[in-house]
Design an enzyme around this catalytic site. Structure first.
Site, PDB file in Angstrom:
ATOM      1  N   GLY A  12      32.870  41.887  56.903  1.00  0.00           N
ATOM      2  CA  GLY A  12      32.684  41.618  58.328  1.00  0.00           C
ATOM      3  C   GLY A  12      33.912  41.925  59.164  1.00  0.00           C
ATOM      4  CB  ILE A  88      17.706  51.145  53.678  1.00  0.00           C
ATOM      5  CG1 ILE A  88      18.919  51.947  53.178  1.00  0.00           C
ATOM      6  CG2 ILE A  88      16.734  52.050  54.438  1.00  0.00           C
ATOM      7  CD1 ILE A  88      18.576  52.992  52.136  1.00  0.00           C
ATOM      8  CG  HIS A 105      28.011  56.584  58.745  1.00  0.00           C
ATOM      9  ND1 HIS A 105      27.377  56.090  57.624  1.00  0.00           N
ATOM     10  CD2 HIS A 105      28.504  57.795  58.403  1.00  0.00           C
ATOM     11  CE1 HIS A 105      27.486  56.975  56.649  1.00  0.00           C
ATOM     12  NE2 HIS A 105      28.162  58.025  57.090  1.00  0.00           N
ATOM     13  CB  THR A 137      16.451  57.046  64.622  1.00  0.00           C
ATOM     14  OG1 THR A 137      17.219  57.883  63.756  1.00  0.00           O
ATOM     15  CG2 THR A 137      16.965  57.136  66.047  1.00  0.00           C
ATOM     16  CD  GLN A 169      41.434  55.390  65.224  1.00  0.00           C
ATOM     17  OE1 GLN A 169      40.913  55.481  66.334  1.00  0.00           O
ATOM     18  NE2 GLN A 169      42.717  55.088  65.064  1.00  0.00           N
TER      19      GLN A 169
HETATM   20  C1  GRF Z   1      32.910  49.924  57.164  1.00  0.00           C
HETATM   21  O1  GRF Z   1      33.549  51.139  56.865  1.00  0.00           O
HETATM   22  C2  GRF Z   1      31.600  50.203  57.794  1.00  0.00           C
HETATM   23  O2  GRF Z   1      31.587  51.367  58.553  1.00  0.00           O
HETATM   24  C3  GRF Z   1      30.709  50.331  56.596  1.00  0.00           C
HETATM   25  O3  GRF Z   1      31.140  49.291  55.755  1.00  0.00           O
HETATM   26  C4  GRF Z   1      32.550  49.195  55.869  1.00  0.00           C
HETATM   27  C5  GRF Z   1      32.983  47.758  55.813  1.00  0.00           C
HETATM   28  O4  GRF Z   1      32.675  47.115  57.009  1.00  0.00           O
HETATM   29  N1  GRF Z   1      29.330  50.334  56.960  1.00  0.00           N
HETATM   30  P1  GRF Z   1      33.066  45.615  57.375  1.00  0.00           P
HETATM   31  O5  GRF Z   1      34.500  45.352  57.012  1.00  0.00           O
HETATM   32  O6  GRF Z   1      32.143  44.708  56.568  1.00  0.00           O
HETATM   33  O7  GRF Z   1      32.818  45.519  58.851  1.00  0.00           O
END
Ligand code: GRF
Length: 212
Positions: A12, A88, A105, A137, A169
């Site tokens: 998170g 998904i 992503h 989508t 980023q």
């Molecule tokens: C991030 O790179 C995100 O883009 C991908 O999972 C990774 C971890 O995300 N979908 P987070 O630290 O749980 O926000």
């Protein structure tokens, strides 16, 4: 006040970046499909309501999606933010929230959709890599692009070092994209997203008392 919900599965860190950005919108809840997601504790520490819809408790994707949608709808959000949400979502769910469902992503889409993006970027020898915030989508990682950020790929990068720079980023651009959405500044034109100037609510510019 407009509200949003954030869906997570793990650390998170993007959710945390959104909370730290102190956007002038209410985060109604953080929902996880994974009861062990460490991000849930971070959300609680920020005083945000949390909920779990454990995908393992459902027979199939469809029944999980229905339960998740019921939970999401109970908060009546105007935006659903996927932040490291690793399930998904089926077409019915995605169509139901069309234009209100955002994802981040870890690649410069349309390059490297799917998993293991950093390792694949290194393997292909790209010189520029990055991240993308897009509307979701039914075609995975193909939705309209809202904002991207790029990093240089260094000759001594490992997938971990590259992931860490891309993640920095991600934490910068996701709050920006969410702010634009909540300010009503994103226009979907076909498969393209256009950013328009901030809408000024003229009623806030004059006092009704002075203009009777
Ligand atoms: C991030 O790179 C995100 O883009 C991908 O999972 C990774 C971890 O995300 N979908 P987070 O630290 O749980 O926000």
């Amino acid at each position: 006040m407009k509200s949003l919900v954030i869906l997570i599965s793990g650390h998170g860190s993007n959710m945390q970046a959104l909370l730290k950005a102190k956007l002038p919108f209410r985060v109604a809840a953080v929902i996880s499909n994974n009861p062990g997601a460490t991000g849930l504790e971070i959300a609680k520490a920020h005083g945000i309501e949390t909920a779990i819809v454990d995908h393992r408790a459902y027979l199939d994707r469809k029944t999980f999606d229905v339960a998740l949608a019921e939970k999401v709808d109970s908060y009546q959000p105007c935006l659903i933010v996927l932040a490291g949400f690793m399930r998904i979502l089926g077409n019915d769910f995605v169509d139901c929230y069309s234009g209100k469902l955002m994802n981040i992503h870890p690649s410069l889409l349309p390059a490297f959709p799917g998993l293991c993006t950093h390792a694949r970027a290194l393997q292909d020898g790209v010189k520029i890599h990055g991240c993308t915030v897009h509307f979701v989508t039914s075609q995975i990682d193909c939705g309209p692009i809202i904002i991207q950020a790029a990093v240089s790929v260094l000759s001594n990068d490992t997938k971990e070092s590259l992931a860490a720079r891309v993640l920095q980023q991600e934490h910068r651009i996701y709050p920006e994209a969410v702010r634009w959405f909540m300010e009503g500044r994103l226009r979907l034109i076909g498969n393209h997203v256009k950013l328009v100037a901030a809408v000024v609510d003229e009623s806030t510019l004059c006092s009704p008392k002075l203009h009777k």
